[in-house]
Every structure is written in structure tokens, then in C-alpha cells.
Enzyme design. Structure first.
Site, short mmCIF file in Angstrom:
data_model
loop_
_atom_site.label_atom_id
_atom_site.label_comp_id
_atom_site.label_asym_id
_atom_site.label_seq_id
_atom_site.Cartn_x
_atom_site.Cartn_y
_atom_site.Cartn_z
N ARG A 128 0.84 -1.20 0.00
CA ARG A 128 0.00 0.00 0.00
C ARG A 128 0.87 1.25 0.00
NH1 ARG A 128 -1.10 3.82 3.36
NH2 ARG A 128 -0.01 2.80 5.08
N VAL A 129 0.41 2.25 -0.72
CA VAL A 129 0.96 3.61 -0.62
C VAL A 129 -0.21 4.56 -0.45
CG1 VAL A 129 3.13 3.22 -1.87
CG2 VAL A 129 1.06 3.85 -3.14
N SER A 130 0.07 5.69 0.18
CA SER A 130 -1.00 6.62 0.56
C SER A 130 -1.46 7.54 -0.55
CB SER A 130 -0.54 7.47 1.75
OG SER A 130 -0.27 6.65 2.85
N THR A 131 -0.60 7.84 -1.51
CA THR A 131 -0.98 8.79 -2.55
C THR A 131 -0.80 8.15 -3.93
OG1 THR A 131 1.22 9.77 -2.76
CG2 THR A 131 -0.26 10.75 -1.12
#
Length: 127
Positions: free
Chosen positions: A8-11
Site C-alpha cells: 500500500r501507498v498513501s498517494t
């Protein structure tokens, strides 16, 4: 052992490429059978509900894999309550949780007894 990986990455301008590459290599080096990849891009770890995380949890309930491998605890969940809830569900399903990298977040410290992590391992079924 059948493995599902989660990254997962936030952006949306970030990439999960490094996480996925490391997790694939980790699984290959151990002879694990990689049966599912779940990758959330542009999703905050503070959310309990994310598209790929939801699919992962559904597949876990169907026992599609024997273990989940994440790059680091905080890629899976940012809050202790969410992490421990998911780990407890994995434990009840007989699914191991493996963190590729150690981290020093508060959630990770609470979760270590429930997971497997390099270099020290924990067996969920023994807890």
C-alpha cells in the site's frame, strides 16, 4: 505454503513497486507459492476499508492462502486497533502474518506477538 502479499501507498503519485518487488523476492527465496497480490494505491492506512485490503480479507476467509506477507506493519494498518483486529482474525483462520521489514511503530510493537517477522519469527497458531 500459499502466500498472499499486500502492499500500500498513501498517494496516487507514489508507487508500490519496491514493496512488491521485495515481497516477491522474499517469497521466491523461500519457495513459497505466491497465489495473490493485493495492492492499494492512493489509500490511507488509517482506513479500515480499502479495495484491495477488502479483497484480501475476503480471500483469507475463503482460506485462499496460508500466510499474508506485508512489507512493513504500517503498510497494512496505521492504527493498533485495526492491526490487532485483523491479526486476531488471521489467527482464528489459521493464517500466518509475516512482516518483511521490522518497524518501530507503536502498532508494530503491539502486533509482534501475533506475527512472523524477520529475523525473529512468531507462530500465530501457538498464541
Amino acid at each position: 505454503m500459499r502466500i498472499g502479499i499486500y502492499a500500500r501507498v498513501s498517494t496516487k503519485d507514489q508507487s508500490c513497486e519496491l514493496q512488491v518487488r521485495d515481497l516477491r523476492a522474499y517469497c521466491a527465496a523461500r519457495g513459497f507459492d505466491l497465489v495473490g497480490e493485493y495492492v492499494d494505491v492512493g489509500q490511507s492506512g488509517a482506513k479500515d476499508s480499502r479495495p484491495e485490503l477488502n479483497k484480501l480479507m475476503d480471500d483469507a476467509r475463503k482460506r485462499q492462502f496460508d500466510a499474508i506477507v506485508v512489507w512493513r506493519f504500517d503498510r497494512f494498518a496505521r492504527f493498533t486497533k485495526h492491526l490487532l483486529s485483523a491479526l486476531e482474525e488471521f489467527r482464528s483462520l489459521g493464517i500466518k502474518f509475516i512482516s518483511y521489514r521490522r518497524t518501530s511503530t507503536r502498532a508494530a510493537r503491539w502486533a509482534r506477538p501475533y506475527s512472523q517477522s524477520r529475523p525473529q519469527s512468531y507462530n500465530l497458531s501457538a498464541i
